[in-house]
Design a protein around this motif. Structure first.
Motif, PDB file in Angstrom:
ATOM      1  N   VAL A 132       0.718  -1.133  -0.122  1.00  0.00           N
ATOM      2  CA  VAL A 132      -0.168  -0.147  -0.075  1.00  0.00           C
ATOM      3  C   VAL A 132       0.981   1.218   0.012  1.00  0.00           C
ATOM      4  O   VAL A 132       2.076   1.158   0.520  1.00  0.00           O
ATOM      5  N   PHE A 133       0.344   2.368  -0.709  1.00  0.00           N
ATOM      6  CA  PHE A 133       0.832   3.733  -0.483  1.00  0.00           C
ATOM      7  C   PHE A 133       0.900   4.295   0.842  1.00  0.00           C
ATOM      8  O   PHE A 133      -0.337   4.546   1.345  1.00  0.00           O
ATOM      9  N   VAL A 134       1.967   4.401   1.489  1.00  0.00           N
ATOM     10  CA  VAL A 134       2.089   4.889   2.842  1.00  0.00           C
ATOM     11  C   VAL A 134       2.191   6.355   2.770  1.00  0.00           C
ATOM     12  O   VAL A 134       3.378   6.874   2.557  1.00  0.00           O
ATOM     13  N   ASN A 135       1.232   7.193   3.143  1.00  0.00           N
ATOM     14  CA  ASN A 135       1.406   8.738   3.173  1.00  0.00           C
ATOM     15  C   ASN A 135       1.613   9.062   4.575  1.00  0.00           C
ATOM     16  O   ASN A 135       0.696   8.928   5.535  1.00  0.00           O
ATOM     17  N   ALA A 136       2.813   9.334   4.747  1.00  0.00           N
ATOM     18  CA  ALA A 136       3.054   9.984   6.365  1.00  0.00           C
ATOM     19  C   ALA A 136       2.692  11.069   6.424  1.00  0.00           C
ATOM     20  O   ALA A 136       3.362  12.139   5.835  1.00  0.00           O
ATOM     21  N   ARG A 137       1.785  11.425   7.534  1.00  0.00           N
ATOM     22  CA  ARG A 137       1.331  12.585   7.910  1.00  0.00           C
ATOM     23  C   ARG A 137       1.881  13.274   9.003  1.00  0.00           C
ATOM     24  O   ARG A 137       2.085  12.383  10.177  1.00  0.00           O
ATOM     25  N   THR A 138       2.553  14.335   9.075  1.00  0.00           N
ATOM     26  CA  THR A 138       2.912  15.260  10.310  1.00  0.00           C
ATOM     27  C   THR A 138       1.986  16.370  10.537  1.00  0.00           C
ATOM     28  O   THR A 138       1.526  16.963   9.718  1.00  0.00           O
ATOM     29  N   ASP A 139       1.760  16.420  11.984  1.00  0.00           N
ATOM     30  CA  ASP A 139       0.738  17.223  12.528  1.00  0.00           C
ATOM     31  C   ASP A 139       1.424  18.543  12.999  1.00  0.00           C
ATOM     32  O   ASP A 139       1.077  19.118  13.687  1.00  0.00           O
ATOM     33  N   THR A 140       2.661  18.705  12.784  1.00  0.00           N
ATOM     34  CA  THR A 140       3.426  19.971  13.326  1.00  0.00           C
ATOM     35  C   THR A 140       2.622  21.100  13.037  1.00  0.00           C
ATOM     36  O   THR A 140       2.337  22.048  14.179  1.00  0.00           O
ATOM     37  N   HIS A 141       2.156  21.429  11.772  1.00  0.00           N
ATOM     38  CA  HIS A 141       1.451  22.734  11.697  1.00  0.00           C
ATOM     39  C   HIS A 141      -0.156  22.702  12.068  1.00  0.00           C
ATOM     40  O   HIS A 141      -0.622  23.611  12.855  1.00  0.00           O
ATOM     41  N   TRP A 142      -0.669  21.334  11.926  1.00  0.00           N
ATOM     42  CA  TRP A 142      -2.028  21.348  12.545  1.00  0.00           C
ATOM     43  C   TRP A 142      -2.242  21.231  13.793  1.00  0.00           C
ATOM     44  O   TRP A 142      -3.385  21.948  14.299  1.00  0.00           O
ATOM     45  N   LEU A 143      -1.203  20.830  14.714  1.00  0.00           N
ATOM     46  CA  LEU A 143      -1.391  21.014  16.008  1.00  0.00           C
ATOM     47  C   LEU A 143      -0.697  22.220  16.451  1.00  0.00           C
ATOM     48  O   LEU A 143      -0.807  22.563  17.884  1.00  0.00           O
ATOM     49  N   GLY A 144      -0.136  22.927  15.624  1.00  0.00           N
ATOM     50  CA  GLY A 144       0.895  24.083  16.131  1.00  0.00           C
ATOM     51  C   GLY A 144       1.732  23.750  17.284  1.00  0.00           C
ATOM     52  O   GLY A 144       2.112  24.583  17.975  1.00  0.00           O
ATOM     53  N   THR A 145       2.504  22.644  17.060  1.00  0.00           N
ATOM     54  CA  THR A 145       3.726  22.253  18.088  1.00  0.00           C
ATOM     55  C   THR A 145       4.948  23.139  18.163  1.00  0.00           C
ATOM     56  O   THR A 145       5.643  22.993  18.842  1.00  0.00           O
ATOM     57  N   GLY A 146       5.072  23.737  16.867  1.00  0.00           N
ATOM     58  CA  GLY A 146       6.539  24.340  16.787  1.00  0.00           C
ATOM     59  C   GLY A 146       7.477  23.570  16.114  1.00  0.00           C
ATOM     60  O   GLY A 146       8.696  24.117  16.016  1.00  0.00           O
ATOM     61  N   GLU A 147       7.460  22.121  16.121  1.00  0.00           N
ATOM     62  CA  GLU A 147       8.452  21.503  15.653  1.00  0.00           C
ATOM     63  C   GLU A 147       8.628  21.720  14.095  1.00  0.00           C
ATOM     64  O   GLU A 147       7.730  22.078  13.332  1.00  0.00           O
ATOM     65  N   SER A 148       9.425  21.059  13.580  1.00  0.00           N
ATOM     66  CA  SER A 148      10.018  21.194  12.150  1.00  0.00           C
ATOM     67  C   SER A 148       9.259  20.319  11.507  1.00  0.00           C
ATOM     68  O   SER A 148       9.776  19.113  11.537  1.00  0.00           O
ATOM     69  N   ALA A 149       8.592  20.655  10.379  1.00  0.00           N
ATOM     70  CA  ALA A 149       7.801  19.875   9.434  1.00  0.00           C
ATOM     71  C   ALA A 149       8.975  18.939   8.727  1.00  0.00           C
ATOM     72  O   ALA A 149       8.842  17.824   8.214  1.00  0.00           O
ATOM     73  N   THR A 150       9.912  20.031   8.231  1.00  0.00           N
ATOM     74  CA  THR A 150      10.980  19.516   7.085  1.00  0.00           C
ATOM     75  C   THR A 150      11.690  18.161   8.041  1.00  0.00           C
ATOM     76  O   THR A 150      11.836  17.386   7.140  1.00  0.00           O
ATOM     77  N   GLU A 151      12.269  18.343   9.321  1.00  0.00           N
ATOM     78  CA  GLU A 151      12.957  17.189   9.941  1.00  0.00           C
ATOM     79  C   GLU A 151      12.157  16.065  10.150  1.00  0.00           C
ATOM     80  O   GLU A 151      12.586  15.065   9.621  1.00  0.00           O
ATOM     81  N   ARG A 152      10.858  16.342  10.134  1.00  0.00           N
ATOM     82  CA  ARG A 152       9.768  14.997  10.251  1.00  0.00           C
ATOM     83  C   ARG A 152       9.695  14.462   9.055  1.00  0.00           C
ATOM     84  O   ARG A 152       9.885  13.201   9.149  1.00  0.00           O
TER      85      ARG A 152
END
Length: 243
Positions: A132-152
Motif C-alpha cells: 500500500v502507498f504509505v502517506n506519512a502525515r505530520t501534524d506539526t502545523h495542524w497542532l501548532g507544536t512548533g516542531e520542524s515539519a521538514t525534519e519530520r
C-alpha cells in the motif's frame, strides 16, 4: 496507471475524501480516479471522537462497503489505531488484502502532542513495503507544536514512506519549500486553487473533512438562510470526548 503514478509534482492528484458509502459512490461515479476516507467524517457518522483511535472497526466496515467501487481507495487510519508497530502492520496487511491502495498515517495524538519521531519511524518501517502507498502525515502545523515539519518528513522518508502529508500549512511559499525539501510526493489540504498548488510543486491535494462539512452546511442551508460551513473544531466539539 497505478495509485503511486497519480502523484505527480506540478500535476497533482485531487483526492476527495468520503465518509460513507453514498459519498464514496457519488465521487466514484463522477470519475475521480482515487478516493480517500476522512476520519472526522467517519467518527461523526458513528458518534465517536476523531483522532482518538476509536474508529478502527468503523473504518474497516467502510472499507468493506466501498472497496469495489471503480476508484483507488486510500484510508485514513489516524495514527494506526495503536502504538504497537506489529499491530499497525497487521492492519495494513488486512487493508492490502482487501484491495486498499493506500493509507494515511499521522503522528498526531489525541492529547494534542506528536508521537516521538523514533516511535513514528518504527511504525513506518513496520508498514513499509506491504503493498500500500504509505502517506506519512505530520501534524506539526495542524497542532501548532512548533516542531520542524521538514525534519519530520525527512525522517519519515528515510523510514520508507511513499509520500508525505503536511495538513495545516497554507502559505504557498512555505508549501513550495516543503516540496523542495523531500523527493517524496507532497500532499497538502485543499487550501488554494489546484493551479496554485501545482505551481508550488504539490503532488496530491486532499479535501480532508471539507466535503463532509460542506454537506452539513448544505443541510443547514435548507433550514437557515446564509448558513455557515461548520469548522473542524465545531464538529469535534459536538463529538464525545476521548475515553
Amino acid at each position: 496507471m497505478t495509485f503511486h503514478d497519480l502523484h505527480r509534482p506540478g500535476d497533482p492528484l485531487l483526492l476527495p475524501n468520503a465518509w460513507d458509502y453514498g459519498s464514496a459512490a457519488l465521487l466514484a461515479s463522477r470519475g475521480y480516479p482515487a478516493i480517500g476516507t476522512t476520519s472526522l467524517g467517519v467518527a461523526a457518522v458513528h458518534g465517536k471522537p476523531d483522532a482518538a483511535a476509536a474508529t478502527r472497526a468503523e473504518t474497516l466496515d467502510l472499507v468493506l462497503l466501498v472497496k469495489d467501487l471503480p476508484a483507488y481507495l486510500t484510508v485514513d487510519v489516524e495514527n494506526g489505531f495503536s502504538d504497537d508497530p506489529a499491530a499497525v502492520a497487521d492492519l495494513v496487511d488486512l487493508l492490502a488484502a482487501l484491495g486498499v491502495a493506500g493509507i494515511n498515517l499521522e503522528d498526531g495524538r489525541a492529547d494534542g502532542t506528536l508521537r516521538p519521531v523514533g516511535e513514528q519511524t518504527r511504525i513506518l518501517e513496520a508498514v513499509a513495503g506491504r503493498g500500500v502507498f504509505v502517506n506519512a502525515r505530520t501534524d506539526t502545523h495542524w497542532l501548532g507544536t512548533g516542531e520542524s515539519a521538514t525534519e519530520r518528513i525527512r525522517a519519515y522518508a528515510d523510514a520508507g514512506a511513499d509520500g508525505v502529508f503536511v495538513p495545516g500549512v497554507a502559505d504557498l511559499a512555505e508549501i513550495a519549500e516543503l516540496a523542495r525539501a523531500t523527493e517524496l510526493p507532497l500532499n497538502v489540504l485543499y487550501s488554494h486553487s489546484v493551479e496554485e498548488l501545482a505551481g508550488a510543486g504539490v503532488a496530491r491535494i486532499s479535501t480532508g473533512s471539507l466535503l463532509y462539512r460542506a454537506a452539513l452546511q448544505g443541510a443547514l442551508a435548507v433550514l437557515e438562510k446564509d448558513a455557515a460551513m461548520p469548522t473542524y473544531a465545531e464538529i469535534v466539539g459536538l463529538l464525545p470526548e476521548p475515553r
